[in-house]
Design a protein around this motif. Sequence first.
Motif, PDB file in Angstrom:
ATOM      1  N   ASP A 182      10.197  15.737   0.299  1.00 12.22           N
ATOM      2  CA  ASP A 182       9.451  16.332  -0.800  1.00 12.22           C
ATOM      3  C   ASP A 182       8.008  16.493  -0.329  1.00 12.22           C
ATOM      4  O   ASP A 182       7.379  15.529   0.117  1.00 12.22           O
ATOM      5  N   ALA A 183       7.479  17.705  -0.432  1.00 11.75           N
ATOM      6  CA  ALA A 183       6.126  17.964   0.075  1.00 11.75           C
ATOM      7  C   ALA A 183       5.078  17.094  -0.608  1.00 11.75           C
ATOM      8  O   ALA A 183       4.014  16.849  -0.046  1.00 11.75           O
ATOM      9  N   LEU A 184       5.373  16.603  -1.810  1.00 10.55           N
ATOM     10  CA  LEU A 184       4.417  15.773  -2.536  1.00 10.55           C
ATOM     11  C   LEU A 184       4.648  14.287  -2.325  1.00 10.55           C
ATOM     12  O   LEU A 184       3.924  13.462  -2.880  1.00 10.55           O
ATOM     13  N   ASP A 185       5.646  13.933  -1.544  1.00  5.50           N
ATOM     14  CA  ASP A 185       5.986  12.532  -1.323  1.00  5.50           C
ATOM     15  C   ASP A 185       4.983  11.914  -0.353  1.00  5.50           C
ATOM     16  O   ASP A 185       4.895  12.317   0.796  1.00  5.50           O
ATOM     17  N   ARG A 186       4.234  10.923  -0.807  1.00 13.54           N
ATOM     18  CA  ARG A 186       3.224  10.280   0.030  1.00 13.54           C
ATOM     19  C   ARG A 186       3.661   8.888   0.476  1.00 13.54           C
ATOM     20  O   ARG A 186       2.843   8.099   0.954  1.00 13.54           O
ATOM     21  N   SER A 187       4.938   8.550   0.339  1.00 15.59           N
ATOM     22  CA  SER A 187       5.388   7.206   0.682  1.00 15.59           C
ATOM     23  C   SER A 187       5.193   6.894   2.160  1.00 15.59           C
ATOM     24  O   SER A 187       4.929   5.751   2.531  1.00 15.59           O
ATOM     25  N   ILE A 188       5.298   7.900   3.035  1.00 13.79           N
ATOM     26  CA  ILE A 188       5.100   7.664   4.465  1.00 13.79           C
ATOM     27  C   ILE A 188       3.680   7.178   4.730  1.00 13.79           C
ATOM     28  O   ILE A 188       3.456   6.267   5.529  1.00 13.79           O
ATOM     29  N   ASP A 189       2.699   7.770   4.049  1.00 10.37           N
ATOM     30  CA  ASP A 189       1.316   7.331   4.221  1.00 10.37           C
ATOM     31  C   ASP A 189       1.156   5.862   3.832  1.00 10.37           C
ATOM     32  O   ASP A 189       0.461   5.096   4.499  1.00 10.37           O
ATOM     33  N   VAL A 190       1.801   5.476   2.738  1.00 12.24           N
ATOM     34  CA  VAL A 190       1.739   4.087   2.285  1.00 12.24           C
ATOM     35  C   VAL A 190       2.357   3.160   3.324  1.00 12.24           C
ATOM     36  O   VAL A 190       1.791   2.118   3.677  1.00 12.24           O
ATOM     37  N   LEU A 191       3.527   3.542   3.847  1.00  8.97           N
ATOM     38  CA  LEU A 191       4.221   2.681   4.796  1.00  8.97           C
ATOM     39  C   LEU A 191       3.473   2.573   6.121  1.00  8.97           C
ATOM     40  O   LEU A 191       3.406   1.491   6.715  1.00  8.97           O
ATOM     41  N   VAL A 192       2.905   3.682   6.597  1.00  9.94           N
ATOM     42  CA  VAL A 192       2.119   3.626   7.836  1.00  9.94           C
ATOM     43  C   VAL A 192       0.919   2.710   7.643  1.00  9.94           C
ATOM     44  O   VAL A 192       0.587   1.895   8.524  1.00  9.94           O
ATOM     45  N   SER A 193       0.260   2.809   6.495  1.00 12.82           N
ATOM     46  CA  SER A 193      -0.885   1.955   6.211  1.00 12.82           C
ATOM     47  C   SER A 193      -0.488   0.483   6.232  1.00 12.82           C
ATOM     48  O   SER A 193      -1.209  -0.367   6.783  1.00 12.82           O
ATOM     49  N   ARG A 194       0.669   0.172   5.666  1.00  6.92           N
ATOM     50  CA  ARG A 194       1.134  -1.215   5.640  1.00  6.92           C
ATOM     51  C   ARG A 194       1.516  -1.707   7.030  1.00  6.92           C
ATOM     52  O   ARG A 194       1.248  -2.855   7.390  1.00  6.92           O
ATOM     53  N   LEU A 195       2.139  -0.847   7.837  1.00  8.99           N
ATOM     54  CA  LEU A 195       2.460  -1.233   9.211  1.00  8.99           C
ATOM     55  C   LEU A 195       1.183  -1.500  10.002  1.00  8.99           C
ATOM     56  O   LEU A 195       1.118  -2.457  10.788  1.00  8.99           O
ATOM     57  N   ARG A 196       0.196  -0.643   9.840  1.00 12.63           N
ATOM     58  CA  ARG A 196      -1.078  -0.851  10.532  1.00 12.63           C
ATOM     59  C   ARG A 196      -1.660  -2.210  10.180  1.00 12.63           C
ATOM     60  O   ARG A 196      -2.156  -2.933  11.048  1.00 12.63           O
ATOM     61  N   ARG A 197      -1.622  -2.563   8.914  1.00 18.64           N
ATOM     62  CA  ARG A 197      -2.196  -3.830   8.479  1.00 18.64           C
ATOM     63  C   ARG A 197      -1.396  -5.024   8.999  1.00 18.64           C
ATOM     64  O   ARG A 197      -1.960  -6.009   9.484  1.00 18.64           O
ATOM     65  N   LYS A 198      -0.075  -4.935   8.931  1.00 15.58           N
ATOM     66  CA  LYS A 198       0.754  -6.058   9.354  1.00 15.58           C
ATOM     67  C   LYS A 198       0.767  -6.241  10.870  1.00 15.58           C
ATOM     68  O   LYS A 198       0.989  -7.352  11.365  1.00 15.58           O
ATOM     69  N   LEU A 199       0.553  -5.136  11.605  1.00 13.69           N
ATOM     70  CA  LEU A 199       0.536  -5.224  13.065  1.00 13.69           C
ATOM     71  C   LEU A 199      -0.894  -5.159  13.594  1.00 13.69           C
ATOM     72  O   LEU A 199      -1.116  -4.854  14.766  1.00 13.69           O
ATOM     73  N   ALA A 200      -1.866  -5.458  12.738  1.00 15.19           N
ATOM     74  CA  ALA A 200      -3.271  -5.347  13.123  1.00 15.19           C
ATOM     75  C   ALA A 200      -3.651  -6.463  14.086  1.00 15.19           C
ATOM     76  O   ALA A 200      -3.002  -7.499  14.169  1.00 15.19           O
ATOM     77  N   GLY A 201      -4.749  -6.217  14.839  1.00 15.71           N
ATOM     78  CA  GLY A 201      -5.260  -7.228  15.754  1.00 15.71           C
ATOM     79  C   GLY A 201      -5.285  -6.722  17.172  1.00 15.71           C
ATOM     80  O   GLY A 201      -4.270  -6.240  17.697  1.00 15.71           O
ATOM     81  N   GLY A 202      -6.445  -6.828  17.826  1.00 13.46           N
ATOM     82  CA  GLY A 202      -6.552  -6.389  19.206  1.00 13.46           C
ATOM     83  C   GLY A 202      -6.270  -4.907  19.347  1.00 13.46           C
ATOM     84  O   GLY A 202      -6.630  -4.094  18.514  1.00 13.46           O
TER      85      GLY A 202
END
Length: 244
Positions: free
Chosen positions: A201-221
């Motif tokens: 769906d062109a309006l589906d922004r769930s990927i942005d949310v999930l990428v943001s969460r992965l960045r945070r959980k795998l953050a460091g260095g």
Amino acid sequence: MSKAASSMTAPQRILVVDDDPEIRKLLARYIESQGFRVLLAASCAELRDRLATSQVDLIVLDVMLPDGSGLEVCRDLRARRSSIPIILLTALKEDIDRIVGLEIGADDYLGKPFNPRELIARVRAVLRRRAGVLPSGSEAKIYRFEGFTADPHTRRVTDPQGDDIELTGAEFDLLKTFLERPGRVLSRDQLLDLTRGREADALDRSIDVLVSRLRRKLAGGSASQLFKTVRNGGYQLAAKVEVQ
């Protein structure tokens, strides 16, 4: 047929939680026609009773319930380390519910009104992912990147110190999609299709949310630059990936 063989072919149990009796009746009839067993609940209290007394393989959970929020139920189950897959049913325009649902550990969501055939497609996709179904010959693959280790079979991710990183089902699916395609720029539509098994769906922004969460959980260095945003392109895993 032996008991072992019979148990292997036992239909999976889907718990449908919705306070609308007509929706429960419709979904029960259709889901059972697709080869599943169906349990029904009309409230948060009934949901907890079903979980306490029955084996459940997946929950179809309405966000709005008479004695509480389906989002709170989802949050509570994940806090108690329950790995039962959850598909949320949300009002069509309640984007915030969808985003919050993904953030607290829902595996997918579907906006009302919906076609029961689409729900079944989502159910099958989520169950396949949770079962760890991998392409032929890839069962033994272990991915290593920037000191992290990801095991698709156990769905376990560890950091460079060997500590577990807790990911939701949707987060792990997205990470695995990147690990299978290191260096490739993947658009949001491609990522939705690869992880959700449905037309994006062109309006589906769930990927942005999930990428943001992965960045945070795998953050460091150096891990802080693992996922690059490519303007007008999508996202890219910018790390060397070793497969064992």
